[in-house]
Design a protein around this motif. Structure first.
Motif, short mmCIF file in Angstrom:
data_model
loop_
_atom_site.label_atom_id
_atom_site.label_comp_id
_atom_site.label_asym_id
_atom_site.label_seq_id
_atom_site.Cartn_x
_atom_site.Cartn_y
_atom_site.Cartn_z
N GLN A 26 0.83 -1.21 0.00
CA GLN A 26 0.00 0.00 0.00
C GLN A 26 0.87 1.26 0.00
O GLN A 26 0.50 2.27 -0.61
CB GLN A 26 -0.93 0.00 1.21
CG GLN A 26 -1.89 1.18 1.28
CD GLN A 26 -2.89 1.21 0.13
OE1 GLN A 26 -3.16 0.18 -0.48
NE2 GLN A 26 -3.44 2.38 -0.16
N THR A 27 2.03 1.22 0.68
CA THR A 27 2.93 2.37 0.69
C THR A 27 3.40 2.69 -0.73
O THR A 27 3.39 3.85 -1.16
CB THR A 27 4.14 2.10 1.60
OG1 THR A 27 3.68 1.95 2.94
CG2 THR A 27 5.15 3.23 1.53
N THR A 28 3.82 1.65 -1.47
CA THR A 28 4.26 1.87 -2.85
C THR A 28 3.10 2.39 -3.69
O THR A 28 3.27 3.32 -4.50
CB THR A 28 4.80 0.56 -3.45
OG1 THR A 28 5.89 0.09 -2.64
CG2 THR A 28 5.31 0.79 -4.87
N LYS A 29 1.92 1.81 -3.51
CA LYS A 29 0.75 2.27 -4.28
C LYS A 29 0.44 3.73 -3.97
O LYS A 29 0.07 4.50 -4.87
CB LYS A 29 -0.46 1.39 -3.98
CG LYS A 29 -0.39 0.00 -4.59
CD LYS A 29 -1.53 -0.88 -4.12
CE LYS A 29 -2.88 -0.41 -4.63
NZ LYS A 29 -3.96 -1.35 -4.23
N THR A 30 0.57 4.13 -2.70
CA THR A 30 0.28 5.51 -2.33
C THR A 30 1.22 6.47 -3.05
O THR A 30 0.79 7.51 -3.57
CB THR A 30 0.38 5.70 -0.81
OG1 THR A 30 -0.55 4.83 -0.16
CG2 THR A 30 0.08 7.14 -0.42
N SER A 31 2.51 6.12 -3.10
CA SER A 31 3.46 6.99 -3.77
C SER A 31 3.25 7.00 -5.29
O SER A 31 3.24 8.05 -5.91
CB SER A 31 4.90 6.54 -3.47
OG SER A 31 5.26 6.89 -2.16
N VAL A 32 3.09 5.80 -5.88
CA VAL A 32 3.06 5.69 -7.34
C VAL A 32 1.67 5.96 -7.90
O VAL A 32 1.49 6.87 -8.73
CB VAL A 32 3.57 4.31 -7.78
CG1 VAL A 32 3.51 4.18 -9.30
CG2 VAL A 32 5.01 4.10 -7.29
N HIS A 33 0.66 5.21 -7.45
CA HIS A 33 -0.70 5.48 -7.93
C HIS A 33 -1.16 6.87 -7.49
O HIS A 33 -1.87 7.56 -8.23
CB HIS A 33 -1.68 4.43 -7.38
CG HIS A 33 -1.46 3.06 -7.96
ND1 HIS A 33 -2.36 2.04 -7.81
CD2 HIS A 33 -0.46 2.53 -8.69
CE1 HIS A 33 -1.93 0.95 -8.40
NE2 HIS A 33 -0.76 1.24 -8.94
N GLY A 34 -0.76 7.26 -6.28
CA GLY A 34 -1.13 8.60 -5.81
C GLY A 34 -0.57 9.68 -6.71
O GLY A 34 -1.25 10.65 -7.04
#
Length: 312
Positions: free
Chosen positions: A87-95
């Protein structure tokens, strides 16, 4: 169309940024999913006519009308970002993808809150923006380090491909009131341990160093960056170049709290950088910014905040 969007606006940095924007007369939309943010941080703004709060996760698209975006959403302490690394990676990248998409649609200027962690365990000291870093791509910190590096990639690709107005800041260790008491960061750890009369936990020898920037200084720099000319994209280092070892920090906090805590030594965590100090020459030149709050003064304010919070 007017208005400023702050993602992660109920977090430590985001809430202070919302305060400053409101004080400037801006119309602020604060977006947060409250994974690490807290309503307590922005409760004093909830009734303000120019402030609006929205519960939203930036890994999903957002459709609003604003002319400036500060993208701060992401857990920033190892305890929190390692809790759910995917979720941390998704927050940075998808965010980043979602906020850049929003900025492109509404033609907004957008600032990315990147991090000194993009430099990893640096071989150059202090770290200039031109240094590409030494980062482990498969370690336990990679979800945050590489997520932020990828977000910077996306920002500059949108800039080159779509000619968008982007700003990228690399934030070094920042501290102050509203830090999360259980975020595992050294300043809040030491303060909470000292106020509880516990021993202060030192990882490794305690000779590893960090540079600590008080939150008011950091927010001033972020505002200057957002207001800077369109052709100045960054990335630009934001932090206080005054460097202290963990032992020096521990001694200061014990002295200011007036406690009698001792030091307890434990093994150094994996991939923990030995040194971290910003070269802020670019911020001085392009933003006319230098931090003004000394560590002792900032610690006094932060300790006073934690005393009040822990007494409740």
């Amino acid at each position: 169309m007017t208005g400023v969007l702050v993602t992660g606006g109920a977090g430590f940095l985001g809430s202070h940024l919302c305060d400053r924007l409101i004080a400037r007369g801006e119309d602020v939309l604060c977006v947060d999913n409250f994974f690490t943010g807290s309503k307590r941080n922005i409760s004093h703004l909830l009734d303000h006519p120019y402030f609006e709060l929205m519960r939203h996760d930036v890994t999903f698209p957002l459709y609003v009308e604003v002319n400036r975006i500060f993208n701060l959403a992401c857990p920033a302490s190892p305890i929190h970002y390692q809790f759910d690394p995917v979720q941390t990676t998704k927050t940075s990248v998808h965010g980043a993808i979602n906020m850049l998409g929003l900025a492109k649609r509404v033609k907004a200027r957008i600032l990315q809150a990147s991090t000194s962690e993009v430099y990893g365990d640096p071989e150059i000291h202090p770290q200039p923006e031109s240094y590409w870093g030494k980062v482990n791509p498969i370690g336990i910190r990679s979800c945050y380090d590489e997520g932020k590096r990828c977000a910077e990639t996306l920002f500059f690709d949108y800039f080159r491909q779509h000619r968008m107005e982007i700003k990228v800041v690399r934030i070094f260790n920042t501290y102050g009131p509203r830090m999360h008491p259980n975020d595992g960061r050294v300043v809040s750890n030491f303060i909470c341990q000292a106020l509880a009369g516990e021993d202060l936990t030192i990882y490794g020898s305690g000779l590893q160093s960090r540079s600590f920037c008080y939150v008011d200084d950091l927010i001033e720099a972020m505002l200057r960056m957002m207001d800077s000319p369109p052709d100045f994209t960054g990335p630009v280092n934001l932090g206080n170049p005054a460097e202290f070892t963990m032992l020096e920090l521990a001694e200061k906090i014990i002295a200011i709290t007036g406690g009698s805590s001792k030091l307890c030594f434990k093994p150094l965590p994996e991939d923990d950088p030995r040194q971290r100090q910003p070269d802020i020459s670019l911020a001085k030149k392009s933003l006319g910014w230098v931090p003004t709050v000394a560590l002792d003064d900032g610690l006094k304010e932060t300790i006073a905040y934690f005393r009040r919070m822990l007494a409740q």
